[in-house]
Design an enzyme around this catalytic site. Structure first.
Site, PDB file in Angstrom:
ATOM      1  N   CYS A  64      44.581 -14.557-107.891  1.00  0.00           N
ATOM      2  CA  CYS A  64      45.132 -15.770-108.502  1.00  0.00           C
ATOM      3  C   CYS A  64      44.104 -16.356-109.460  1.00  0.00           C
ATOM      4  O   CYS A  64      43.006 -16.750-109.039  1.00  0.00           O
ATOM      5  CB  CYS A  64      45.509 -16.791-107.444  1.00  0.00           C
ATOM      6  N   CYS A  67      43.587 -20.339-108.646  1.00  0.00           N
ATOM      7  CA  CYS A  67      42.866 -20.731-107.425  1.00  0.00           C
ATOM      8  C   CYS A  67      41.571 -19.929-107.255  1.00  0.00           C
ATOM      9  O   CYS A  67      40.783 -20.225-106.368  1.00  0.00           O
ATOM     10  CB  CYS A  67      43.745 -20.540-106.197  1.00  0.00           C
ATOM     11  N   HIS A  77      51.345 -17.847-105.535  1.00  0.00           N
ATOM     12  CA  HIS A  77      50.962 -19.119-106.137  1.00  0.00           C
ATOM     13  C   HIS A  77      52.217 -19.911-106.493  1.00  0.00           C
ATOM     14  O   HIS A  77      53.116 -19.383-107.145  1.00  0.00           O
ATOM     15  CB  HIS A  77      50.112 -18.873-107.383  1.00  0.00           C
ATOM     16  N   CYS A  81      53.501 -26.799-106.537  1.00  0.00           N
ATOM     17  CA  CYS A  81      52.478 -27.312-105.622  1.00  0.00           C
ATOM     18  C   CYS A  81      51.064 -27.074-106.175  1.00  0.00           C
ATOM     19  O   CYS A  81      50.098 -27.628-105.658  1.00  0.00           O
ATOM     20  CB  CYS A  81      52.592 -26.652-104.261  1.00  0.00           C
ATOM     21  N   CYS A  84      47.977 -21.710-103.891  1.00  0.00           N
ATOM     22  CA  CYS A  84      48.484 -20.494-103.286  1.00  0.00           C
ATOM     23  C   CYS A  84      49.015 -20.825-101.893  1.00  0.00           C
ATOM     24  O   CYS A  84      48.364 -21.552-101.145  1.00  0.00           O
ATOM     25  CB  CYS A  84      47.364 -19.458-103.201  1.00  0.00           C
ATOM     26  N   HIS A  91      59.944 -22.482-103.119  1.00  0.00           N
ATOM     27  CA  HIS A  91      59.677 -23.909-103.240  1.00  0.00           C
ATOM     28  C   HIS A  91      60.997 -24.640-103.093  1.00  0.00           C
ATOM     29  O   HIS A  91      61.931 -24.402-103.856  1.00  0.00           O
ATOM     30  CB  HIS A  91      59.006 -24.238-104.577  1.00  0.00           C
ATOM     31  N   CYS A  92      61.085 -25.511-102.099  1.00  0.00           N
ATOM     32  CA  CYS A  92      62.363 -26.171-101.797  1.00  0.00           C
ATOM     33  C   CYS A  92      62.413 -27.558-102.436  1.00  0.00           C
ATOM     34  O   CYS A  92      61.642 -28.441-102.054  1.00  0.00           O
ATOM     35  CB  CYS A  92      62.526 -26.271-100.285  1.00  0.00           C
ATOM     36  N   CYS A  98      56.733 -26.607-100.496  1.00  0.00           N
ATOM     37  CA  CYS A  98      56.880 -25.168-100.374  1.00  0.00           C
ATOM     38  C   CYS A  98      57.259 -24.806 -98.949  1.00  0.00           C
ATOM     39  O   CYS A  98      56.823 -25.446 -98.003  1.00  0.00           O
ATOM     40  CB  CYS A  98      55.550 -24.495-100.728  1.00  0.00           C
TER      41      CYS A  98
END
Ligand SMILES: [Zn+2]
Ligand SMILES: [Zn+2]
Length: 220
Positions: A64, A67, A77, A81, A84, A91-92, A98
């Site tokens: 990543c 990060c 990732h 948000c 990671c 993602h809700c 997440c």
């Protein structure tokens, strides 16, 4: 309560997870290197010390850039948000968080209990709907309440049953939503059911070893 749990439990930053971050010297070495092949090799050397068995589609170590860490298997990732997330599912937007390793059990319980709740509302309001149909309800306002309640309960019941059913299927196969759409690539190549341990073990991996806690919203 379950909504709250799903909302609050985010990525568990354990000491174990910091092993995946590049050390200061490794980061310097990686960033100052301009040849992509050598950069890839640096990551391969670091990943040798880590329990990482998945690769990118091209066979490189999953890294990543934002990060600065070697992604643990099943970690992705999340751009919303900005971090990671371990065993990221998706993602809700409903819980504004997440769904991943640390809150997947709560998310499933949230779906399951919401289905039961919608079913309860729909069945209990149905006798009033019959009354409405026969013109036995006294006021116009109560007619609106009954119709609205039945409509909302049925609508959420249908959509939640589909979502819950899909996630039950995912759990039984030990897959995440992301993995269902994009086959994970292992060192040996892509494997559709690469994480499948068998039905019972797949459930235990999400809900815990003790069956007593499977339906209760506590970390297990
Ligand atoms: Zn990241
Ligand atoms: Zn997210």
């Amino acid at each position: 309560l379950l909504f709250f749990f799903t909302f609050t439990y985010t990525l568990a930053q354990t000491e174990e997870s910091f092993k995946f971050h590049l050390s200061y010297t490794d980061k310097e070495r990686y960033e100052n290197e301009e040849r992509p092949d050598v950069q890839k090799q640096i990551l391969v050397d670091i990943a040798k010390k880590l329990p990482v068995y998945t690769r990118t589609g091209s066979g490189a170590v999953r890294f990543c850039d934002q990060c600065h860490l070697i992604k643990p298997d099943r970690c992705h990732h999340c751009s919303v948000c900005a971090m990671c997330v371990l065993k990221m599912d998706h993602h809700c937007p409903w819980v504004n968080n997440c769904i991943g390793f640390s809150n997947y059990k709560f998310f499933l319980q949230f779906l399951g209990y919401s289905v039961l709740y919608c079913l309860y509302i729909a069945t209990t309001v149905f006798s009033y709907f019959i009354k409405y149909w026969r013109g036995e309800l006294p006021s116009v306002r109560s007619k609106f309440h009954v119709l609205f309640l039945l409509f909302v309960a049925c609508m959420f019941f249908v959509s939640l049953v589909i979502l819950f059913g899909y996630h039950c299927w995912l759990v039984s196969r030990n897959k995440t939503t992301l993995e269902a759409f994009c086959t994970p690539v292992f060192i040996s190549g892509p494997k559709k059911n690469g994480f499948n341990l068998g039905f019972i073990k797949n459930i235990q991996q999400v809900f815990g070893d003790n069956k007593k806690f499977w339906l209760i919203p506590i970390g297990s």
